[in-house]
Write a protein that holds these residues in place. Structure first.
Motif, PDB file in Angstrom:
ATOM      1  N   VAL A  42      29.138 -87.716 -24.977  1.00  0.00           N
ATOM      2  CA  VAL A  42      27.737 -87.681 -24.535  1.00  0.00           C
ATOM      3  C   VAL A  42      26.836 -87.187 -25.661  1.00  0.00           C
ATOM      4  CG1 VAL A  42      26.097 -86.621 -22.935  1.00  0.00           C
ATOM      5  CG2 VAL A  42      28.325 -87.397 -22.103  1.00  0.00           C
ATOM      6  N   GLN A  43      27.266 -86.116 -26.360  1.00  0.00           N
ATOM      7  CA  GLN A  43      26.463 -85.587 -27.459  1.00  0.00           C
ATOM      8  C   GLN A  43      26.373 -86.594 -28.598  1.00  0.00           C
ATOM      9  OE1 GLN A  43      24.688 -82.607 -27.548  1.00  0.00           O
ATOM     10  NE2 GLN A  43      23.824 -83.652 -29.331  1.00  0.00           N
ATOM     11  N   GLN A  44      27.445 -87.331 -28.823  1.00  0.00           N
ATOM     12  CA  GLN A  44      27.438 -88.344 -29.872  1.00  0.00           C
ATOM     13  C   GLN A  44      26.438 -89.453 -29.547  1.00  0.00           C
ATOM     14  OE1 GLN A  44      29.272 -88.630 -32.740  1.00  0.00           O
ATOM     15  NE2 GLN A  44      30.604 -86.849 -32.551  1.00  0.00           N
ATOM     16  N   VAL A  45      26.355 -89.810 -28.272  1.00  0.00           N
ATOM     17  CA  VAL A  45      25.389 -90.829 -27.856  1.00  0.00           C
ATOM     18  C   VAL A  45      23.969 -90.309 -28.071  1.00  0.00           C
ATOM     19  CG1 VAL A  45      24.473 -92.153 -25.912  1.00  0.00           C
ATOM     20  CG2 VAL A  45      26.947 -91.896 -26.195  1.00  0.00           C
ATOM     21  N   GLU A  57      28.330-101.280 -24.858  1.00  0.00           N
ATOM     22  CA  GLU A  57      29.005-102.302 -25.661  1.00  0.00           C
ATOM     23  C   GLU A  57      28.805-102.049 -27.150  1.00  0.00           C
ATOM     24  OE1 GLU A  57      31.072-105.958 -26.441  1.00  0.00           O
ATOM     25  OE2 GLU A  57      30.881-104.708 -24.633  1.00  0.00           O
ATOM     26  N   SER A  58      27.588-101.735 -27.541  1.00  0.00           N
ATOM     27  CA  SER A  58      27.273-101.542 -28.956  1.00  0.00           C
ATOM     28  C   SER A  58      27.951-100.309 -29.535  1.00  0.00           C
ATOM     29  CB  SER A  58      25.753-101.432 -29.135  1.00  0.00           C
ATOM     30  OG  SER A  58      25.432-101.126 -30.478  1.00  0.00           O
ATOM     31  N   MET A  59      28.024 -99.228 -28.733  1.00  0.00           N
ATOM     32  CA  MET A  59      28.526 -97.959 -29.254  1.00  0.00           C
ATOM     33  C   MET A  59      30.001 -97.733 -28.945  1.00  0.00           C
ATOM     34  SD  MET A  59      25.126 -95.747 -28.223  1.00  0.00           S
ATOM     35  CE  MET A  59      25.542 -94.287 -29.139  1.00  0.00           C
ATOM     36  N   GLY A  60      30.590 -98.628 -28.135  1.00  0.00           N
ATOM     37  CA  GLY A  60      32.007 -98.498 -27.842  1.00  0.00           C
ATOM     38  C   GLY A  60      32.363 -97.333 -26.954  1.00  0.00           C
ATOM     39  N   VAL A  61      31.503 -97.026 -25.980  1.00  0.00           N
ATOM     40  CA  VAL A  61      31.752 -95.913 -25.054  1.00  0.00           C
ATOM     41  C   VAL A  61      31.550 -96.396 -23.618  1.00  0.00           C
ATOM     42  CG1 VAL A  61      30.992 -94.221 -26.754  1.00  0.00           C
ATOM     43  CG2 VAL A  61      29.361 -95.101 -25.086  1.00  0.00           C
ATOM     44  N   GLY A  62      31.960 -95.568 -22.658  1.00  0.00           N
ATOM     45  CA  GLY A  62      31.800 -95.913 -21.258  1.00  0.00           C
ATOM     46  C   GLY A  62      30.366 -95.774 -20.794  1.00  0.00           C
ATOM     47  N   ARG A  63      30.023 -96.511 -19.751  1.00  0.00           N
ATOM     48  CA  ARG A  63      28.657 -96.461 -19.234  1.00  0.00           C
ATOM     49  C   ARG A  63      28.309 -95.106 -18.641  1.00  0.00           C
ATOM     50  NH1 ARG A  63      27.063-102.052 -16.202  1.00  0.00           N
ATOM     51  NH2 ARG A  63      25.177-100.802 -15.933  1.00  0.00           N
ATOM     52  N   ASN A  64      29.309 -94.388 -18.127  1.00  0.00           N
ATOM     53  CA  ASN A  64      29.038 -93.052 -17.586  1.00  0.00           C
ATOM     54  C   ASN A  64      28.525 -92.106 -18.672  1.00  0.00           C
ATOM     55  OD1 ASN A  64      29.729 -93.684 -14.977  1.00  0.00           O
ATOM     56  ND2 ASN A  64      31.851 -92.979 -15.163  1.00  0.00           N
ATOM     57  N   SER A  65      29.093 -92.217 -19.868  1.00  0.00           N
ATOM     58  CA  SER A  65      28.643 -91.375 -20.984  1.00  0.00           C
ATOM     59  C   SER A  65      27.214 -91.728 -21.378  1.00  0.00           C
ATOM     60  CB  SER A  65      29.571 -91.539 -22.188  1.00  0.00           C
ATOM     61  OG  SER A  65      30.860 -91.061 -21.893  1.00  0.00           O
ATOM     62  N   ILE A  66      26.912 -93.029 -21.382  1.00  0.00           N
ATOM     63  CA  ILE A  66      25.552 -93.476 -21.692  1.00  0.00           C
ATOM     64  C   ILE A  66      24.579 -92.938 -20.657  1.00  0.00           C
ATOM     65  CG2 ILE A  66      24.020 -95.473 -21.872  1.00  0.00           C
ATOM     66  CD1 ILE A  66      25.916 -95.282 -24.231  1.00  0.00           C
ATOM     67  N   ARG A  67      24.984 -93.056 -19.380  1.00  0.00           N
ATOM     68  CA  ARG A  67      24.102 -92.612 -18.290  1.00  0.00           C
ATOM     69  C   ARG A  67      23.821 -91.105 -18.389  1.00  0.00           C
ATOM     70  NH1 ARG A  67      27.063 -94.414 -14.357  1.00  0.00           N
ATOM     71  NH2 ARG A  67      26.199 -96.501 -14.576  1.00  0.00           N
ATOM     72  N   GLU A  68      24.858 -90.328 -18.698  1.00  0.00           N
ATOM     73  CA  GLU A  68      24.693 -88.880 -18.802  1.00  0.00           C
ATOM     74  C   GLU A  68      23.800 -88.508 -19.985  1.00  0.00           C
ATOM     75  OE1 GLU A  68      24.967 -85.048 -17.536  1.00  0.00           O
ATOM     76  OE2 GLU A  68      25.695 -86.862 -16.520  1.00  0.00           O
TER      77      GLU A  68
END
Length: 249
Positions: A23-26, A53-64
């Motif tokens: 999450v912090q990385q995002v 898709e672009s960052m290679g992480v789950g959508r939950n991490s993006i949402r948080e």
């Protein structure tokens, strides 16, 4: 894959992140994009699916991460439109900064005093560069009000403190720099207790006139654009001989 991802916008500036503190990385990646002006105030950011898709992480991490940036006043969610980079300052940006300083293990009374002096002197120097005649009239009115509130005595400490604040806020406004105003506001919140203690003690021990005269000296220096010994004049308004503790005995 999520529908719509294949047609997503070019967001190659968002780097893939590793698994540590995702999450912090995002948050860091989005912040870096803003600092590089690849995302600008008012821009719509990519969708959750596109970011994931672009960052290679789950959508939950993006949402948080988005939730945190919304809380911090960096992003705003507009219903049926998407998520956008905020334009301008939000009051919510101040609180996390304050908590961060409060929770700093190295925090101390001396550190706060040094920070307060550094900011107040800088604020006054900036104001002197931009001060207008009408600004001086307003500042004189604030000074006069402060004098009247102080003269009302020990039962009027709160109003005297408010008048003191208005005097200093007026000087900050003269600098016509919203970023400086925000930083100054943070410092004034952090030093609230010590400033209130000073005003209260000075008035209740019969030194109200001394408190007013220290601020009158600041007004005169502002009016005449005198920068020599400004640090000393500012320090005198603190009345460091007043003992301060942040805990009750």
């Amino acid at each position: 894959t999520d529908k719509g991802v294949s047609g997503m916008q070019n967001i190659s500036y968002l780097k893939k992140v590793n698994s540590e503190s995702v999450v912090q990385q995002v948050i860091n990646a989005l912040t870096e994009a803003m600092l590089n002006r690849e995302l600008r105030p008012g821009d719509k950011i990519p969708t959750e699916a596109e970011l994931a898709e672009s960052m290679g992480v789950g959508r939950n991490s993006i949402r948080e991460a988005i939730k945190i940036l919304v809380y911090l006043g960096v992003l705003e969610i507009r219903r049926a439109e998407g998520t956008f980079v905020c334009e301008g300052f939000s009051e919510s940006m101040i609180d996390p900064m304050i908590y961060g300083i409060i929770l700093d293990k190295e925090d101390s009374y001396e550190n706060l005093m040094e920070l307060r002096e550094l900011i107040e002197v800088g604020v006054m120097q900036l104001a002197m560069q931009k001060i207008q005649e009408e600004d001086l009239h307003v500042l004189k009115e604030k000074l006069n009000r402060m004098e009247k509130e102080i003269e009302k005595g020990p039962e009027n400490v709160e109003n005297a403190f408010l008048a003191d604040n208005e005097f200093h806020n007026t000087i900050s406004d003269m600098g016509k720099n919203p970023l400086v105003n925000k930083i100054n506001q943070v410092v004034r919140v952090l030093t609230y207790a010590m400033r209130m203690k000073t005003v209260e003690t000075m008035i209740k021990t019969g030194r109200g006139r001394e408190l007013f005269e220290a601020h009158q000296k600041i007004y005169e220096m502002m009016a005449n654009k005198v920068t020599d010994n400004l640090n000393t004049a500012v320090r005198k308004t603190y009345f460091a001989d007043i003992p301060f503790t942040d805990t009750e005995e």
